[in-house]
Design a protein around this motif. Structure first.
Motif, short mmCIF file in Angstrom:
data_model
loop_
_atom_site.label_atom_id
_atom_site.label_comp_id
_atom_site.label_asym_id
_atom_site.label_seq_id
_atom_site.Cartn_x
_atom_site.Cartn_y
_atom_site.Cartn_z
N GLU A 631 0.83 -1.20 0.00
CA GLU A 631 0.00 0.00 0.00
C GLU A 631 0.87 1.25 0.00
N VAL A 632 0.45 2.28 -0.75
CA VAL A 632 1.14 3.56 -0.76
C VAL A 632 0.09 4.66 -0.88
N SER A 633 0.35 5.82 -0.25
CA SER A 633 -0.61 6.93 -0.28
C SER A 633 -0.14 7.98 -1.29
N ILE A 634 -1.09 8.50 -2.08
CA ILE A 634 -0.81 9.61 -2.99
C ILE A 634 -1.90 10.66 -2.86
N ARG A 635 -1.51 11.91 -3.14
CA ARG A 635 -2.48 13.00 -3.14
C ARG A 635 -2.57 13.55 -4.56
N VAL A 636 -3.80 13.68 -5.07
CA VAL A 636 -4.04 14.16 -6.43
C VAL A 636 -4.87 15.44 -6.34
N THR A 637 -4.37 16.51 -6.96
CA THR A 637 -5.13 17.76 -7.07
C THR A 637 -5.61 17.88 -8.51
N ALA A 638 -6.93 18.04 -8.68
CA ALA A 638 -7.51 18.08 -10.02
C ALA A 638 -8.52 19.21 -10.12
N ALA A 639 -8.81 19.61 -11.36
CA ALA A 639 -9.86 20.60 -11.59
C ALA A 639 -11.20 20.00 -11.17
N ASN A 640 -12.05 20.84 -10.58
CA ASN A 640 -13.34 20.36 -10.08
C ASN A 640 -14.31 20.23 -11.25
N VAL A 644 -13.88 13.45 -13.41
CA VAL A 644 -12.44 13.37 -13.16
C VAL A 644 -12.09 12.16 -12.30
N LEU A 645 -12.95 11.81 -11.33
CA LEU A 645 -12.68 10.64 -10.49
C LEU A 645 -12.70 9.37 -11.33
N ALA A 646 -13.63 9.28 -12.26
CA ALA A 646 -13.71 8.10 -13.12
C ALA A 646 -12.44 7.95 -13.96
N GLN A 647 -11.91 9.08 -14.45
CA GLN A 647 -10.68 9.03 -15.24
C GLN A 647 -9.50 8.57 -14.39
N VAL A 648 -9.43 9.08 -13.15
CA VAL A 648 -8.35 8.68 -12.24
C VAL A 648 -8.42 7.18 -11.98
N ALA A 649 -9.61 6.66 -11.66
CA ALA A 649 -9.78 5.23 -11.38
C ALA A 649 -9.41 4.40 -12.60
N ALA A 650 -9.78 4.86 -13.80
CA ALA A 650 -9.48 4.11 -15.02
C ALA A 650 -7.98 4.04 -15.27
N GLU A 651 -7.26 5.15 -15.07
CA GLU A 651 -5.81 5.15 -15.28
C GLU A 651 -5.10 4.24 -14.28
N GLY A 691 0.86 7.79 -15.68
CA GLY A 691 -0.45 7.65 -16.32
C GLY A 691 -1.43 8.71 -15.87
N LEU A 692 -1.41 9.04 -14.58
CA LEU A 692 -2.33 10.05 -14.06
C LEU A 692 -2.00 11.44 -14.61
N ARG A 693 -0.72 11.71 -14.82
CA ARG A 693 -0.34 13.04 -15.33
C ARG A 693 -0.82 13.26 -16.76
N HIS A 694 -1.16 12.18 -17.49
CA HIS A 694 -1.68 12.32 -18.85
C HIS A 694 -3.10 12.86 -18.87
N ILE A 695 -3.79 12.82 -17.70
CA ILE A 695 -5.15 13.37 -17.63
C ILE A 695 -5.05 14.89 -17.61
N LYS A 696 -5.72 15.56 -18.54
CA LYS A 696 -5.53 17.01 -18.69
C LYS A 696 -6.02 17.79 -17.48
N ASP A 697 -6.98 17.25 -16.73
CA ASP A 697 -7.53 17.99 -15.59
C ASP A 697 -6.72 17.79 -14.32
N ILE A 698 -5.70 16.94 -14.36
CA ILE A 698 -4.86 16.73 -13.19
C ILE A 698 -3.84 17.86 -13.09
N ILE A 699 -3.76 18.48 -11.92
CA ILE A 699 -2.87 19.62 -11.71
C ILE A 699 -1.60 19.21 -10.98
N LYS A 700 -1.71 18.31 -9.99
CA LYS A 700 -0.55 17.95 -9.19
C LYS A 700 -0.74 16.56 -8.60
#
Length: 706
Positions: A631-640, A644-651, A691-700
């Protein structure tokens, strides 16, 4: 008018004159026997038996029952014997009085044991004659009505007992009015602050909704009248305890419990019930899944009604009950309706009386077959009183009753403790099934055993019966000590040999120092702890062969290799969640074994600064070819934005990872996600993040190391 005169006036409406005269004689006898005795409130003691008799007269119970109610404390609190009551008033009254008398003369070690013995005798008596429990319930109801004169501790004890034992008995017998009042009073004294808060809240809600409720009531009456249906319609407010349990079970606030009002429609016969249902469904839209037909399938206690929840004006849910006059009598008075409607041709009420008597007889059989102490019987009684049992068959066709949610392991222990201890598999209805399978009524269960099998600690996570749980725990506590010692010794010898140390070369002085440092009494105890995962063999080996002060230096040459398959002896810290590829360090924690952190974790830094804990810090390293997920923890900041959650889960899924947990917080412009995902190593984590950084709405995206 004195209470006694009110009682005589009430019973004169349905008893024969000669029965009323007998009741007056019993009143005089009881009044004389209790002369000079007073209750805690200061009232004459005999006011209590009169009140109990009045409660029973409202159910139109017969003369012997009312006489027994007036005399129910005479044997316990005075010098008068059961034989004397039998001589004066007949054996029937004497048996009823004896049935409800408490066991005051028997000495008990604890109050709980006395309570359990009282229930034992009470149930024996009520199985012979159901009128005994009716008197007992009326006795408890009046005691609850006058509970304010008792101390706070006594109030709490009696109220909890009422909620756990007496109210469920009243419900099981269908005594709805008694059941609800016992619940309300039990709630009031068990949780006085919560009760008062709900009282104020319902008063406020009542004022706000009075107009709406009146409007609904008028609409129902008009609609039924237009259809030519003769019906009595009443509105009712839900009871406080019902509202409280709904808030508790569904985690709702009071404002979210909208259906605090209900409506009852009483018609002349069963066909009219279904006609009324159709009319009301035409008036207000029914809510799907909220209809129950207790006429076609009555409850165990004989209750019959149609239940439907409708969507009323302003979106207010309306709970409606539709029943006949006879059904209403059973709903309110339960088995007591047998006395209210005693006509010889009324088979419906005879059947309900028979059904309740069969349940009481079942309790008697359970009592007689129970060879354990009274407290254990009381626990079984509590389980039996609550609805939701499942009934399953043994291979021989015997029926076993288990609580809802019981598994095949619960069944095995219900048959015999030896079968439970040796079970390895189950067959349910002829098909193989896991031991954790939940049973349903009607299942035929066969347990497969093996002589080598032993209880598994994992069973404790899904068994529900106290019998199974206690047997499993007992066995686990008594695992053969010698076997644990031998296994621990083998583990330590293996660890010593990895350091090229002969186990026989360890001196007594080294052992004594180690035992002092670890706080373990003997070598055998230390071996047993290693076998049970409480101590790490590699760490014990280092401590035996090196002075504590030089352990840190030796670790450079011989780090402990971590493979991730060590089980409970090695744990991965939740604060930094180390994964293969990270530089890591270990801390020995008593009762927990070796805890692995990342080398830059704050806990490691603090431990190294603290000289006292310095010896507990160990050098560790990852092994090669580790084949498991971490297990590892990550924090994702995305445009509201939507999706966007569905895209994150898919990636994440695309990168062959999995989400274990997610926590989200949304602002006006951004959405912040904290995810716990599973990865194999740092390279795998990097692949996921790319993979997550390829999502255009992901900021950080950042990895979290708290």
């Amino acid at each position: 008018m004195p209470e006694s005169e009110v009682l005589f006036s009430e019973v004169a409406q349905y008893l024969k004159p000669e029965d009323v005269e007998q009741l007056k004689i019993a009143h005089s006898f009881g009044s004389g026997a209790h002369s000079g005795q007073f209750r805690k409130s200061g009232e004459p003691y005999f006011s209590h038996p009169i009140a109990v008799a009045r409660i029973l007269s409202s159910l139109h119970l017969d003369a012997p029952t009312l006489m027994a109610a007036l005399l129910h404390d005479v044997v316990e609190d005075t010098e008068i014997s059961k034989a004397e009551i039998g001589e004066r008033f007949g054996d029937s009254v004497a048996e009823l009085v004896d049935g409800v008398s408490k066991l005051a003369k028997i000495k008990f070690q604890t109050q709980e044991e006395a309570q359990a013995e009282n229930f034992r005798k009470m149930l024996l008596a009520m199985a012979r004659d159901v009128r005994v429990i009716l008197i007992k319930l009326a006795d408890r109801l009046h005691n609850m009505r006058t509970l304010e004169s008792m101390s706070f501790a006594k109030q709490q004890s009696i109220a909890r007992e009422t909620l756990e034992i007496y109210a469920p008995i009243a419900y099981r017998l269908g005594l709805n009015n008694v059941f609800q009042e016992l619940q309300e009073l039990g709630f009031r004294y068990s949780y006085p602050m919560r009760y008062n808060v709900l009282v104020k809240a319902t008063k406020a809600a009542r004022g706000n909704r009075r107009m709406v409720v009146g409007r609904i009531l008028d609409a129902i009456k008009i609609k039924l009248k237009e259809a030519g249906l003769d019906a009595e319609v009443t509105g009712r407010e839900k009871h406080l305890y019902s509202i409280y349990t709904k808030m508790l079970d569904k985690h709702l606030s009071f404002s979210e419990v909208l259906d605090i009002y209900g409506f009852r429609v009483i018609v002349k016969d069963i066909p009219a019930c279904y006609v009324a249902l159709g009319i009301l469904h035409g008036l207000y839209r029914p809510i799907p899944g909220k209809f129950k037909d207790y006429i076609a399938i009555p409850k165990n206690n004989g209750y019959q009604s149609l239940h439907s929840t409708l969507l009323g004006p302003f979106g207010l849910p309306i709970e409606v009950q539709i029943r006949t006059i006879e059904m209403h009598s059973v709903a309110e008075n339960g088995i007591a309706a047998h006395w209210l409607y005693k006509s010889s041709d009324n088979s419906e009420f005879k059947n309900e009386h028979l059904k309740s008597s069969q349940w009481l007889q079942g309790l008697l059989e359970a009592l007689l077959s129970n060879t354990s102490d009274s407290l254990e019987f009381l626990e079984h009684l509590k389980i039996d009183l609550f609805p939701g049992d499942v009934y399953v068959f043994t291979p021989q066709g015997k029926i076993l009753t288990l609580p809802r949610g019981s598994t095949a392991v619960d069944f095995a222990y219900a048959v015999h403790s030896d079968i439970g201890n040796c079970c390895v598999a189950a067959k349910i209805n002829g098909e193989s099934a896991p031991l954790r399978t939940k049973l349903k009524s009607g299942d035929r269960v066969e347990i497969v055993t093996a002589p080598y099998a032993k209880p598994n600690p994992a069973w404790l996570s899904y068994v529900v019966t106290g019998r199974a749980r206690s047997h499993i725990r007992h066995f686990l506590k008594n695992i053969q000590y010698d076997e644990s010692v031998k296994l621990g010794e083998r583990l330590l010898n293996q660890a010593l040999q990895s350091f090229n140390i002969n186990p026989e070369a360890i001196t007594d002085a080294q052992w004594e120092k180690l035992l002092r440092d670890t706080g373990v009494k003997s070598k055998d105890d230390l071996f047993a702890e290693m076998a049970l995962g409480k101590q790490l063999p590699a760490v014990i080996a280092k401590r035996l062969t090196s002075p504590l002060e030089s352990i840190a230096n030796e670790q450079i040459a011989n780090p402990i290799i971590i493979l991730g398959t060590e089980g409970l002896t090695v744990q991965f810290a939740k604060c930094c969640r180390p994964i293969p590829g990270d530089e890591i360090a270990g801390i020995i924690k008593k009762e927990h074994g070796l805890i692995i952190h990342t080398h830059d974790c704050a806990i490691i830094a603090n431990s190294q600064k603290n000289l006292e804990n310095c010896s507990n810090c160990l050098d560790v390293a990852w092994g090669k070819d580790i084949d498991r997920s971490f297990e590892v923890s990550i924090r994702v900041t995305a445009a509201n934005k939507k999706g966007v959650l569905a895209q994150v889960a898919a990636e994440i899924a695309k990168a062959e990872s999995n989400i274990d947990d997610i926590d989200m917080e949304s602002g006006d412009d951004y959405t912040y996600m904290r995810l716990i995902i599973q990865v194999n190593n740092r390279q795998h984590l990097a692949q996921v993040m790319r993979g997550l950084r390829h999502i255009k709405d992901i900021i950080k995206i950042t990895r979290i190391k708290d």
